[in-house]
Design a protein around this motif. Structure first.
Motif, PDB file in Angstrom:
ATOM      1  N   GLU A 145       0.883  -1.092  -0.256  1.00 36.25           N
ATOM      2  CA  GLU A 145       0.158  -0.107  -0.124  1.00 36.25           C
ATOM      3  C   GLU A 145       0.758   0.992   0.279  1.00 36.25           C
ATOM      4  OE1 GLU A 145      -4.012   1.331   2.202  1.00 36.25           O
ATOM      5  OE2 GLU A 145      -2.919  -0.252   3.529  1.00 36.25           O
ATOM      6  N   TYR A 146       2.395   1.382   0.733  1.00 34.42           N
ATOM      7  CA  TYR A 146       2.996   2.526   0.861  1.00 34.42           C
ATOM      8  C   TYR A 146       3.672   2.843  -0.177  1.00 34.42           C
ATOM      9  CZ  TYR A 146       6.001   5.762   2.280  1.00 34.42           C
ATOM     10  OH  TYR A 146       7.187   6.816   1.894  1.00 34.42           O
ATOM     11  N   PHE A 147       4.271   1.827  -0.927  1.00 34.47           N
ATOM     12  CA  PHE A 147       4.570   1.523  -2.168  1.00 34.47           C
ATOM     13  C   PHE A 147       3.805   1.860  -3.281  1.00 34.47           C
ATOM     14  CE2 PHE A 147       8.290  -0.303   0.547  1.00 34.47           C
ATOM     15  CZ  PHE A 147       9.608   0.459   0.324  1.00 34.47           C
ATOM     16  N   SER A 148       2.376   1.927  -3.421  1.00 30.06           N
ATOM     17  CA  SER A 148       2.116   1.471  -4.936  1.00 30.06           C
ATOM     18  C   SER A 148       1.631   3.520  -4.353  1.00 30.06           C
ATOM     19  CB  SER A 148       0.118   1.000  -4.712  1.00 30.06           C
ATOM     20  OG  SER A 148       0.711   0.050  -4.081  1.00 30.06           O
ATOM     21  N   PHE A 149       1.574   3.822  -3.262  1.00 35.70           N
ATOM     22  CA  PHE A 149       1.267   5.689  -3.210  1.00 35.70           C
ATOM     23  C   PHE A 149       2.568   5.762  -3.829  1.00 35.70           C
ATOM     24  CE2 PHE A 149       2.859   8.840   0.185  1.00 35.70           C
ATOM     25  CZ  PHE A 149       2.222  10.050  -0.549  1.00 35.70           C
ATOM     26  N   ILE A 150       3.611   5.504  -3.461  1.00 37.12           N
ATOM     27  CA  ILE A 150       4.981   6.149  -3.929  1.00 37.12           C
ATOM     28  C   ILE A 150       4.671   6.107  -5.862  1.00 37.12           C
ATOM     29  CG2 ILE A 150       7.636   5.859  -3.645  1.00 37.12           C
ATOM     30  CD1 ILE A 150       6.207   6.837  -1.504  1.00 37.12           C
ATOM     31  N   GLU A 151       4.659   4.594  -6.278  1.00 36.55           N
ATOM     32  CA  GLU A 151       4.580   5.154  -7.220  1.00 36.55           C
ATOM     33  C   GLU A 151       3.381   5.757  -7.901  1.00 36.55           C
ATOM     34  OE1 GLU A 151       6.089   3.118  -9.422  1.00 36.55           O
ATOM     35  OE2 GLU A 151       7.167   2.941  -8.177  1.00 36.55           O
ATOM     36  N   GLU A 152       2.020   5.939  -7.240  1.00 41.73           N
ATOM     37  CA  GLU A 152       0.797   7.192  -7.531  1.00 41.73           C
ATOM     38  C   GLU A 152       1.585   8.512  -7.895  1.00 41.73           C
ATOM     39  OE1 GLU A 152      -1.991   6.656  -5.353  1.00 41.73           O
ATOM     40  OE2 GLU A 152      -2.989   4.370  -6.176  1.00 41.73           O
ATOM     41  N   GLN A 153       2.619   8.821  -6.645  1.00 42.49           N
ATOM     42  CA  GLN A 153       3.205  10.302  -6.831  1.00 42.49           C
ATOM     43  C   GLN A 153       4.106  10.290  -7.718  1.00 42.49           C
ATOM     44  OE1 GLN A 153       0.688  11.309  -5.019  1.00 42.49           O
ATOM     45  NE2 GLN A 153       2.037  12.381  -3.416  1.00 42.49           N
ATOM     46  N   LYS A 154       4.621   9.347  -8.142  1.00 42.85           N
ATOM     47  CA  LYS A 154       5.803   9.574  -9.047  1.00 42.85           C
ATOM     48  C   LYS A 154       5.320  10.165 -10.192  1.00 42.85           C
ATOM     49  CE  LYS A 154       9.238   6.847  -8.890  1.00 42.85           C
ATOM     50  NZ  LYS A 154      10.615   5.136  -8.894  1.00 42.85           N
ATOM     51  N   GLU A 155       4.507   8.956 -11.005  1.00 44.87           N
ATOM     52  CA  GLU A 155       3.478   9.097 -12.089  1.00 44.87           C
ATOM     53  C   GLU A 155       2.901  10.908 -12.327  1.00 44.87           C
ATOM     54  OE1 GLU A 155       0.359   6.348 -11.703  1.00 44.87           O
ATOM     55  OE2 GLU A 155       2.173   3.934 -12.317  1.00 44.87           O
ATOM     56  N   LYS A 156       2.690  11.435 -11.766  1.00 42.83           N
ATOM     57  CA  LYS A 156       2.322  12.498 -11.047  1.00 42.83           C
ATOM     58  C   LYS A 156       3.321  13.226 -11.876  1.00 42.83           C
ATOM     59  CE  LYS A 156      -1.129  12.069  -7.153  1.00 42.83           C
ATOM     60  NZ  LYS A 156      -1.219  12.342  -5.992  1.00 42.83           N
ATOM     61  N   GLY A 157       4.705  13.311 -12.049  1.00 41.51           N
ATOM     62  CA  GLY A 157       5.223  14.380 -12.459  1.00 41.51           C
ATOM     63  C   GLY A 157       5.551  13.762 -13.865  1.00 41.51           C
ATOM     64  N   ASN A 158       7.432  13.767 -14.239  1.00 47.05           N
ATOM     65  CA  ASN A 158       8.197  12.810 -14.719  1.00 47.05           C
ATOM     66  C   ASN A 158       9.145  12.152 -14.445  1.00 47.05           C
ATOM     67  OD1 ASN A 158       6.451  13.417 -17.589  1.00 47.05           O
ATOM     68  ND2 ASN A 158       7.667  16.228 -17.350  1.00 47.05           N
ATOM     69  N   ASN A 159       9.136  11.954 -13.720  1.00 45.16           N
ATOM     70  CA  ASN A 159      10.316  10.971 -12.567  1.00 45.16           C
ATOM     71  C   ASN A 159      10.461   9.906 -13.062  1.00 45.16           C
ATOM     72  OD1 ASN A 159       9.246  12.095  -9.492  1.00 45.16           O
ATOM     73  ND2 ASN A 159      10.928  12.620 -10.029  1.00 45.16           N
TER      74      ASN A 159
END
Length: 790
Positions: free
Chosen positions: A112-126
């Motif tokens: 759950e936590y790392f899914s959140f991190i992936e979602e945050q990454k997808e919001k930008g161009n990381n």
């Protein structure tokens, strides 16, 4: 010649250099040498106009510092991270570093936590990492002379970049080869197997065989090329507009494409430039006169001339006027973009997107038919421009500087176990950095009540807990971390007058302190302890300090002779040593200590009974009361120090969070020890963090200067007006940046990381199972507990 031999020949010619020396000097041909530096980004595009003008002027000054004996190449490389590698890394960290049995629904929590991190990454161009490089080349007869001149040029570049707040890093030979290896072979630009190269191998010029692609094909009549399993194309930006926006380069780099943007720039001597422009202007005037004569003979108005001719005449006059000003010079610029894709359709789509950006800027992106091999060779970061006379565009300093190489500063790291800290409020890209990579990893979380400082600290703890093997210790004066610690399988230790959990303030190990003389270091702590207990307003006298030091050494003799736990003294032994000294000064010390030995505050006169083997331990001192609070925080600091010295030999980091940090700096005794703690902790693998909402009290401490000087990480959330102005002065951020900690929402503020200042936003999802144990809002806690009980 068969196709295999042709492919091999093209591969070798693509690697257009003779030798790559260990220290990063590349010999391109018999008399051309260059070096390469990586430089950081700064927040230019979204800065206020005043700041943009300042950066633009400083960058123009840098360009003007290159005379006609120096050629430069700016390279911007966008590469895509491997998602599979990232997921594998997360999985390895979380499984190997967690006591899964102690954590309920561990797999759910981690995923759950790392899914959140992936979602945050997808919001930008990381998914795309952007690196910026500068290559500077000279001609010289010998390698030795070239090295000296290149070092001087490098120092000049670094000084100019420094004035703009741009960091620089010199690249050695292996690092340069790794970058070329990535461009041609598609591996991420790390050292790979090249790190094992010897100096002899580097200097011999045989490195081409190590980085040459297995296959590279150039079709003579095509406008693309094939390298290994990818297809690519090099495109030329034809600058047709008389004026350009300073977003030209930024718009290209913002695309989520794997590409190499190359800008070759060479200066023309000032006198040559003036003569050349005058000659061109004279030629244009002659053409204009001839056109006017034709118009008269044909009976037309002589002022009606071809539009292009009028435009060129006006442009040459403007350039001449600019060159006659002090701060303008003349440069030749070659701008190319090399894009890589998996197939032809993806390549066509990428070229279409790039072309749209060029058209928006009134420029034209030209497909380079018949020239792909030469174009790719020139685009590689080797400083050689084979298209020098064919594709160049002459520009003044200001027109060249319009391709300003700065966009928005980012803080994103992949190595050294980085932690997520929110999204860049300017670019929406993820902020992920490692405090352990800093010279001073010490940190502060500062914000008004309700701004999210405790929440942010907990989120840092979660990330650290799941990604690393580090120990995490918390000093909790308000009893607000229990649910959080329990959810992660940690252990809460309550220290109070009625507690059965005990910490012996005289605990010691042979590795304690500096390691060489643990008793001397422990004596310093005992002096601070007695200052707090018996010092009063004037502090201990010189004689009392001598007695404390002498008695400390006496009570530790049994332990030094036989270092077993049973021989570690307790406060009662120190009390008896004072009594046995039988001097008035020692009697005063014994009388003051008696309350803590046999009196009602004897909670610290016991051997340590707690189990601190858990990776996450919280010390709840809420019920210690005002008489023991500062003493308890001081003893905890020393206990943590002991833990750090033990972990140091295990090559293990120790994070220590001190909530209500301002209280430690309120008393002279605890503040003195805290400062020493802050200065020394990092040397032995400690990462201390202070958390407080009472920023005014913190900043009023006479020790705050030392704390700030030894802190490279600061997480600033919403601040009161008075605190904000003091913080702005202490950390030297602008009024524009101060807006981000003025009436800001929860989870919004400024991050200061090794001098880099970025605005951030961090919105943690309320439906995440971790949220209920992270929030500190009383109404939410009450509601969530009611739901849990049902």
């Amino acid at each position: 010649m068969d196709s295999k031999k042709a492919t091999r020949k093209s591969t070798q010619e693509t690697l257009n250099y003779q030798k790559m020396y260990q220290k990063g000097v590349c010999q391109v041909n018999n008399d051309t040498y260059n070096k390469m530096i990586r430089f950081s980004d700064i927040s230019y595009q979204l800065s206020q106009d005043e700041m943009k003008q300042k950066i633009f002027a400083l960058y123009s000054t840098l360009l003007n510092s290159f005379d006609d004996t120096i050629k430069i190449q700016l390279c911007f490389i966008n590469y895509r991270m491997s998602k599979e590698d990232n997921e594998k890394e997360v999985l390895e960290y979380s499984i190997s570093n967690s006591d899964i049995d102690a954590i309920e629904d561990f797999e759910k929590l981690r995923d759950e936590y790392f899914s959140f991190i992936e979602e945050q990454k997808e919001k930008g161009n990381n998914g795309i990492v952007r690196n910026k490089y500068l290559i500077f080349s000279i001609k010289d007869k010998t390698y030795e002379n070239a090295v000296r001149r290149l070092s001087s040029i490098e120092n000049n570049i670094k000084e100019h970049f420094k004035t703009m707040g741009v960091g620089t890093e010199q690249l050695n030979g292996v690092e340069r080869l790794s970058i070329i290896n990535y461009l041609l072979n598609g591996n991420t630009p790390h050292y790979l197997e090249l790190k094992d190269l010897s100096t002899q191998q580097l200097n011999s010029g045989t490195t081409k065989d190590l980085i040459a692609p297995k296959e590279i094909r150039f079709d003579k009549y095509s406008d693309e090329f094939k390298v290994n399993n990818k297809i690519g194309a090099t495109l030329h930006l034809k600058i047709e507009a008389t004026e350009l926006s300073d977003r030209v380069l930024a718009d290209f780099l913002d695309l989520d494409l794997e590409m190499l943007v190359s800008m070759h720039i060479r200066s023309l001597g000032q006198q040559k430039a003036v003569r050349m422009v005058k000659s061109k202007a004279s030629d244009l005037d002659s053409i204009k006169i001839e056109e006017q004569k034709k118009a008269l003979r044909s009976g037309y108005d002589m002022d009606i001339l071809p539009t292009d001719l009028n435009m060129h005449v006006e442009e040459s006059r403007k350039i001449l006027a600019d060159l006659q000003r002090e701060n303008e010079r003349y440069f030749y610029l070659t701008f190319t973009i090399t894009v890589f894709e998996k197939d032809r359709k993806a390549l066509d789509d990428a070229i279409f997107r790039l072309g749209s950006i060029a058209q928006k800027q009134n420029c034209n992106l030209v497909k380079m038919k018949y020239q792909q091999e030469k174009a790719l060779i020139s685009a590689l970061p080797l400083g050689e421009n084979l298209n020098e006379t064919e594709l160049e565009r002459g520009l003044t300093t200001s027109s060249t500087a319009i391709f300003v190489p700065f966009t928005t500063q980012e803080l994103y790291q992949e190595d050294k176990e980085p932690v997520y800290y929110g999204l860049n409020a300017l670019s929406n890209n993820m902020i992920q950095v490692s405090r352990k990579a800093l010279k001073n990893p010490n940190g502060l979380f500062l914000g008004t009540p309700g701004s999210g400082k405790s929440f942010a600290a907990k989120r840092e703890m979660i990330d650290t807990f799941l990604r690393t093997t580090d120990d995490i210790l918390i000093c909790d004066p308000e009893g607000e971390y229990y649910l959080f610690v329990k959810r992660l399988g940690g252990e809460e230790i309550k220290i109070s007058l009625n507690s059965e959990d005990f910490i012996n303030p005289l605990d010691i190990s042979l590795e304690y302190g500096e390691g060489e003389n643990p008793i001397s270091f422990k004596s310093d702590f005992v002096l601070n302890l007695m200052e707090l207990i018996a010092g009063g307003k004037t502090g201990l006298t010189a004689r009392q300090k001598t007695i404390v030091d002498k008695c400390t050494r006496i009570i530790y003799r049994p332990f030094i002779e036989n270092p077993v736990p049973e021989n570690i003294p307790i406060l009662g032994d120190l009390y008896n040593a004072f009594v046995e000294t039988n001097r008035p000064e020692s009697r005063e010390l014994a009388d003051a200590l008696e309350l803590y030995v046999s009196g009602s505050l004897n909670v610290f006169n016991h051997r340590t009974s707690i189990n601190t083997n858990n990776r996450l331990v919280c010390f709840n001192i809420q019920e210690l009361g005002s008489n023991l609070r500062e003493l308890g925080m001081l003893i905890l600091q020393d206990h943590v120090w002991n833990k750090v010295t033990i972990n140091r030999n295990r090559n293990k980091k120790t994070w220590y969070y001190m909530d209500e940090f301002h209280k430690l700096l309120a008393e002279e005794q605890t503040s003195n020890y805290s400062v020493e703690f802050w200065k020394r902790f990092r040397k032995w693998g400690g990462v201390p963090t202070g958390i407080t909402q009472n920023v005014k009290d913190l900043l009023s401490s006479p020790k705050i200067e030392t704390i700030i000087d030894n802190t490279d990480f600061v997480y600033l959330l919403n601040q009161a007006a008075g605190d904000r102005s003091i913080l702005q002065q202490k950390f030297e951020f602008s009024d524009y940046q101060a807006n981000y900690i003025t009436n800001s929402g929860e989870g919004e503020g400024l991050l200061i990381y090794s001098g880099v200042i970025l605005p951030f936003k961090d919105k943690f999802p309320h439906n995440n199972s971790l949220y209920p144990v992270m929030t500190t809002k009383p109404d939410e806690i009450k509601r969530l507990r009611a739901v849990a009980q049902k």
